[in-house]
Design a protein around this motif. Structure first.
Motif, PDB file in Angstrom:
ATOM      1  N   GLN A  69       0.879  -1.275  -0.033  1.00  0.00           N
ATOM      2  CA  GLN A  69      -0.027  -0.110   0.061  1.00  0.00           C
ATOM      3  C   GLN A  69       0.865   1.229   0.012  1.00  0.00           C
ATOM      4  O   GLN A  69       1.853   1.154   0.806  1.00  0.00           O
ATOM      5  CB  GLN A  69      -0.802   0.050   1.150  1.00  0.00           C
ATOM      6  N   PHE A  70       0.318   2.048  -0.749  1.00  0.00           N
ATOM      7  CA  PHE A  70       1.051   3.438  -0.933  1.00  0.00           C
ATOM      8  C   PHE A  70       0.863   4.582  -0.113  1.00  0.00           C
ATOM      9  O   PHE A  70      -0.424   4.475   0.159  1.00  0.00           O
ATOM     10  CB  PHE A  70       0.968   4.198  -2.374  1.00  0.00           C
ATOM     11  N   VAL A  71       1.530   5.129   0.710  1.00  0.00           N
ATOM     12  CA  VAL A  71       1.231   5.916   1.798  1.00  0.00           C
ATOM     13  C   VAL A  71       1.654   7.455   1.855  1.00  0.00           C
ATOM     14  O   VAL A  71       0.966   8.137   2.471  1.00  0.00           O
ATOM     15  CB  VAL A  71       1.491   5.252   3.176  1.00  0.00           C
ATOM     16  N   GLY A  74       0.898  23.259 -12.606  1.00  0.00           N
ATOM     17  CA  GLY A  74       0.256  21.901 -12.086  1.00  0.00           C
ATOM     18  C   GLY A  74      -1.119  21.746 -12.852  1.00  0.00           C
ATOM     19  O   GLY A  74      -2.071  21.002 -12.150  1.00  0.00           O
ATOM     20  N   GLU A  75      -1.145  21.620 -14.148  1.00  0.00           N
ATOM     21  CA  GLU A  75      -2.316  21.071 -14.856  1.00  0.00           C
ATOM     22  C   GLU A  75      -1.899  19.425 -15.038  1.00  0.00           C
ATOM     23  O   GLU A  75      -2.947  18.892 -15.665  1.00  0.00           O
ATOM     24  CB  GLU A  75      -2.470  21.731 -16.330  1.00  0.00           C
ATOM     25  N   GLY A  76      -0.892  18.906 -14.777  1.00  0.00           N
ATOM     26  CA  GLY A  76      -0.484  17.732 -14.923  1.00  0.00           C
ATOM     27  C   GLY A  76      -1.497  16.847 -13.949  1.00  0.00           C
ATOM     28  O   GLY A  76      -1.622  16.833 -12.851  1.00  0.00           O
ATOM     29  N   ASP A  77      -1.983  15.637 -14.617  1.00  0.00           N
ATOM     30  CA  ASP A  77      -2.839  14.843 -13.783  1.00  0.00           C
ATOM     31  C   ASP A  77      -2.007  13.631 -13.280  1.00  0.00           C
ATOM     32  O   ASP A  77      -1.201  13.345 -13.778  1.00  0.00           O
ATOM     33  CB  ASP A  77      -3.914  14.192 -14.953  1.00  0.00           C
ATOM     34  N   ASP A  78      -2.304  13.002 -12.416  1.00  0.00           N
ATOM     35  CA  ASP A  78      -1.720  12.073 -11.464  1.00  0.00           C
ATOM     36  C   ASP A  78      -2.328  10.632 -12.138  1.00  0.00           C
ATOM     37  O   ASP A  78      -3.660  10.718 -12.257  1.00  0.00           O
ATOM     38  CB  ASP A  78      -1.836  11.915 -10.004  1.00  0.00           C
ATOM     39  N   MET A  79      -1.531   9.750 -12.363  1.00  0.00           N
ATOM     40  CA  MET A  79      -2.224   8.527 -12.927  1.00  0.00           C
ATOM     41  C   MET A  79      -1.741   7.374 -12.356  1.00  0.00           C
ATOM     42  O   MET A  79      -0.306   7.078 -11.948  1.00  0.00           O
ATOM     43  CB  MET A  79      -1.842   8.581 -14.472  1.00  0.00           C
ATOM     44  N   TRP A  80      -2.437   6.261 -11.936  1.00  0.00           N
ATOM     45  CA  TRP A  80      -2.104   5.196 -10.967  1.00  0.00           C
ATOM     46  C   TRP A  80      -2.618   3.695 -11.911  1.00  0.00           C
ATOM     47  O   TRP A  80      -3.868   3.711 -12.036  1.00  0.00           O
ATOM     48  CB  TRP A  80      -2.859   5.202  -9.683  1.00  0.00           C
ATOM     49  N   PHE A 133      -1.316   9.208   2.515  1.00  0.00           N
ATOM     50  CA  PHE A 133      -2.382   8.785   2.291  1.00  0.00           C
ATOM     51  C   PHE A 133      -2.764   7.675   3.673  1.00  0.00           C
ATOM     52  O   PHE A 133      -2.471   6.398   3.634  1.00  0.00           O
ATOM     53  CB  PHE A 133      -2.358   7.649   1.121  1.00  0.00           C
ATOM     54  N   LEU A 134      -2.831   8.354   4.832  1.00  0.00           N
ATOM     55  CA  LEU A 134      -2.727   7.529   6.094  1.00  0.00           C
ATOM     56  C   LEU A 134      -4.221   7.179   6.332  1.00  0.00           C
ATOM     57  O   LEU A 134      -4.413   6.219   7.143  1.00  0.00           O
ATOM     58  CB  LEU A 134      -2.431   8.712   7.080  1.00  0.00           C
ATOM     59  N   GLU A 135      -5.288   7.829   5.782  1.00  0.00           N
ATOM     60  CA  GLU A 135      -6.683   7.344   5.948  1.00  0.00           C
ATOM     61  C   GLU A 135      -7.164   6.518   4.566  1.00  0.00           C
ATOM     62  O   GLU A 135      -8.115   5.752   4.926  1.00  0.00           O
ATOM     63  CB  GLU A 135      -7.554   8.405   6.147  1.00  0.00           C
ATOM     64  N   ASP A 136      -6.370   6.770   3.786  1.00  0.00           N
ATOM     65  CA  ASP A 136      -6.912   6.189   2.304  1.00  0.00           C
ATOM     66  C   ASP A 136      -5.709   5.603   1.522  1.00  0.00           C
ATOM     67  O   ASP A 136      -5.272   5.958   0.293  1.00  0.00           O
ATOM     68  CB  ASP A 136      -7.804   7.289   1.547  1.00  0.00           C
ATOM     69  N   PRO A 137      -4.980   4.740   2.225  1.00  0.00           N
ATOM     70  CA  PRO A 137      -3.689   4.083   1.227  1.00  0.00           C
ATOM     71  C   PRO A 137      -4.148   3.475   0.294  1.00  0.00           C
ATOM     72  O   PRO A 137      -5.428   2.930  -0.128  1.00  0.00           O
ATOM     73  CB  PRO A 137      -3.319   3.160   2.324  1.00  0.00           C
ATOM     74  N   ILE A 138      -3.301   3.626  -0.836  1.00  0.00           N
ATOM     75  CA  ILE A 138      -3.464   3.109  -2.333  1.00  0.00           C
ATOM     76  C   ILE A 138      -3.207   1.748  -2.398  1.00  0.00           C
ATOM     77  O   ILE A 138      -1.844   1.278  -2.288  1.00  0.00           O
ATOM     78  CB  ILE A 138      -2.934   3.956  -3.294  1.00  0.00           C
ATOM     79  N   VAL A 157       9.934  12.169  -3.214  1.00  0.00           N
ATOM     80  CA  VAL A 157      10.262  10.890  -2.450  1.00  0.00           C
ATOM     81  C   VAL A 157       8.769  10.110  -2.220  1.00  0.00           C
ATOM     82  O   VAL A 157       7.716  10.830  -1.882  1.00  0.00           O
ATOM     83  CB  VAL A 157      10.833  11.046  -0.888  1.00  0.00           C
ATOM     84  N   ALA A 158       8.791   8.837  -2.526  1.00  0.00           N
ATOM     85  CA  ALA A 158       7.479   8.073  -2.498  1.00  0.00           C
ATOM     86  C   ALA A 158       7.535   7.186  -1.332  1.00  0.00           C
ATOM     87  O   ALA A 158       8.732   6.605  -1.008  1.00  0.00           O
ATOM     88  CB  ALA A 158       7.220   7.298  -3.689  1.00  0.00           C
ATOM     89  N   TYR A 159       6.609   6.960  -0.497  1.00  0.00           N
ATOM     90  CA  TYR A 159       6.722   6.313   0.794  1.00  0.00           C
ATOM     91  C   TYR A 159       5.599   5.012   0.572  1.00  0.00           C
ATOM     92  O   TYR A 159       4.362   5.438   0.182  1.00  0.00           O
ATOM     93  CB  TYR A 159       6.400   6.948   1.890  1.00  0.00           C
ATOM     94  N   TRP A 160       5.958   3.835   1.012  1.00  0.00           N
ATOM     95  CA  TRP A 160       4.896   2.760   0.833  1.00  0.00           C
ATOM     96  C   TRP A 160       5.352   1.626   1.606  1.00  0.00           C
ATOM     97  O   TRP A 160       6.413   1.523   2.111  1.00  0.00           O
ATOM     98  CB  TRP A 160       4.570   2.354  -0.557  1.00  0.00           C
ATOM     99  N   TYR A 161       4.450   0.775   1.926  1.00  0.00           N
ATOM    100  CA  TYR A 161       4.581  -0.578   2.539  1.00  0.00           C
ATOM    101  C   TYR A 161       4.436  -1.824   1.593  1.00  0.00           C
ATOM    102  O   TYR A 161       3.428  -1.774   0.971  1.00  0.00           O
ATOM    103  CB  TYR A 161       3.966  -0.980   3.857  1.00  0.00           C
ATOM    104  N   GLN A 162       5.345  -2.850   1.803  1.00  0.00           N
ATOM    105  CA  GLN A 162       5.076  -3.808   0.598  1.00  0.00           C
ATOM    106  C   GLN A 162       5.642  -5.164   1.413  1.00  0.00           C
ATOM    107  O   GLN A 162       6.666  -4.977   2.346  1.00  0.00           O
ATOM    108  CB  GLN A 162       5.396  -3.635  -0.400  1.00  0.00           C
ATOM    109  N   SER A 163       5.393  -6.345   0.694  1.00  0.00           N
ATOM    110  CA  SER A 163       5.773  -7.641   1.270  1.00  0.00           C
ATOM    111  C   SER A 163       7.244  -7.460   0.449  1.00  0.00           C
ATOM    112  O   SER A 163       7.518  -6.927  -0.440  1.00  0.00           O
ATOM    113  CB  SER A 163       5.071  -8.687   0.495  1.00  0.00           C
TER     114      SER A 163
END
Length: 368
Positions: free
Chosen positions: A206-208, A223-229, A285-290, A315-321
């Motif tokens: 989960q991305f946080v 900042g017209e750039g869209d985020d895409m996942w 994203f502490l309440e809404d992790p991706i 800097v991106a922060y996440w948890y993973q196996s």
């Protein structure tokens, strides 16, 4: 967040590793020579890091970019965390300024006290290092690493990861550098191909959060750039598709003001023409992790249809196996320096070149 503070948990011990003076004196720091890598913490067994505090004194004014923090869990050889020190804690461009969020902070004096409250579990050992890639020593490096010893930590509990990336983006569309169709009509962008990538993860997790540092050489809104996942290998447009950079950072209408919410905000904004200069945005994203089961590819446009030249670092922060996909090689310090700041003299030179292109009439105003 406070629900567990009264819960008794037998078998868990609170510990600390710090830079305190082992002689009982007041020299409560370590020295890290130029080119040296220091082990800040080497912990055996199972546990969870709960808090990190750091402050640094060095003759190198760019030490926040020239020092690199790394973290390893469970005996792994490839770090799960790799980032310039300042960027990890929310300080872009090697600068010093206050920054406040729930998981990360740069506290007074003037942002020189780094704090991290991301929990970092490990099942079979942890190691945290600091590499001084500067040509000068770190004369005094003070730190606390507060952690818990646990009887065990399950492999199913995600391990903490953080990755620094940086790119001076090139203009993609044929119409050249533009925005809001000022120069020419703008095309659609039905792909992530030319986007700035801030996470490329393989595994389950989960991305946080993200710290986003943008240096804009022009006055146009960046900042017209869209985020895409793209989650678990899906095609564009993906499960999560944004509507603009400020929208992604939970703000609106091209903001240019400092704002600090525990989960999102603008820690630094420039006082220049338009949106020219260095802006630090953050969102956690502490309440809404991706959440993802197999992979996550996260990117953002640099201007609509990637139409702007920007100096972007994140800097991106996440948890993973584990195991995780090894990070790309960290650029050497010579490639981590800032782009030159654009100022009033540069803008005046642009105007001079424009006047010449317009025939150098003595009454040219600027909007002809």
């Amino acid at each position: 967040m406070l629900d567990n503070i009264s819960k008794m948990q037998p078998g868990i011990k609170t510990k600390r590793i710090s830079s305190y003076d082992r002689t009982g004196g007041n020299a409560d720091f370590i020295r890290i020579a130029a080119g040296e890598t220091a082990d800040l913490a080497v912990i055996a067994g199972a546990g969870k890091i709960k808090h990190i505090w750091i402050t640094v004194n060095a003759p190198d004014s760019f030490i926040r970019r020239n020092a690199v923090i790394r973290m390893y869990w469970d005996g792994e050889e490839s770090p799960s965390v790799e980032s310039p020190l300042g960027d990890f804690f929310g300080q872009g461009w090697g600068e010093e300024y206050n920054f406040a969020s729930l998981p990360l902070a740069a506290a007074p004096a003037n942002g020189r006290a780094f704090n991290c409250y991301f929990p970092m579990p490990f099942g079979d050992g942890a190691r945290i290092t600091l590499e001084n890639q500067s040509g000068e020593p770190i004369n005094s490096f003070y730190y606390y690493i507060d952690f818990e010893e646990h009887p065990s930590i399950p492999a199913s509990e995600g391990r903490f990861h953080a990755w620094w990336n940086r790119e001076v983006t090139g203009v993609h569309p044929d119409e050249g550098e533009t925005e809001w169709s000022v120069i020419a009509p703008q095309s659609a962008n039905p792909t992530t191909e030319h986007n700035y990538v801030f996470a490329d993860i393989v595994g389950s997790g989960q991305f946080v959060g993200i710290n986003y540092f943008v240096d804009n050489p022009g006055p146009m809104w960046y900042g017209e750039g869209d985020d895409m996942w793209l989650i678990d290998g899906e095609d564009w447009p993906g499960s999560l598709h944004g509507t603009g950079t400020e929208d992604f950072f939970n703000s609106s209408w091209c903001p240019n003001e400092v704002y600090a919410h525990p989960y999102f905000g603008y820690a630094k904004v420039p006082a220049k023409l338009g949106w020219m200069g260095r802006t630090h945005c953050y969102r956690f994203f502490l309440e809404d992790p991706i959440r993802f089961e197999q992979s996550l590819h996260a990117s953002i446009e640099h201007g609509h249809d990637n139409s702007l030249t920007l100096d972007l670092s994140t800097v991106a922060y996440w948890y993973q196996s584990e195991p995780h996909k090894p990070f790309p090689a960290l650029p050497p310090k010579e490639e981590r320096g800032n782009m030159p700041e654009i100022g009033v003299v540069d803008v005046h030179k642009w105007r001079h070149a424009w006047r010449q292109a317009k025939g150098s009439s003595p009454t040219l105003w600027g909007n002809e």
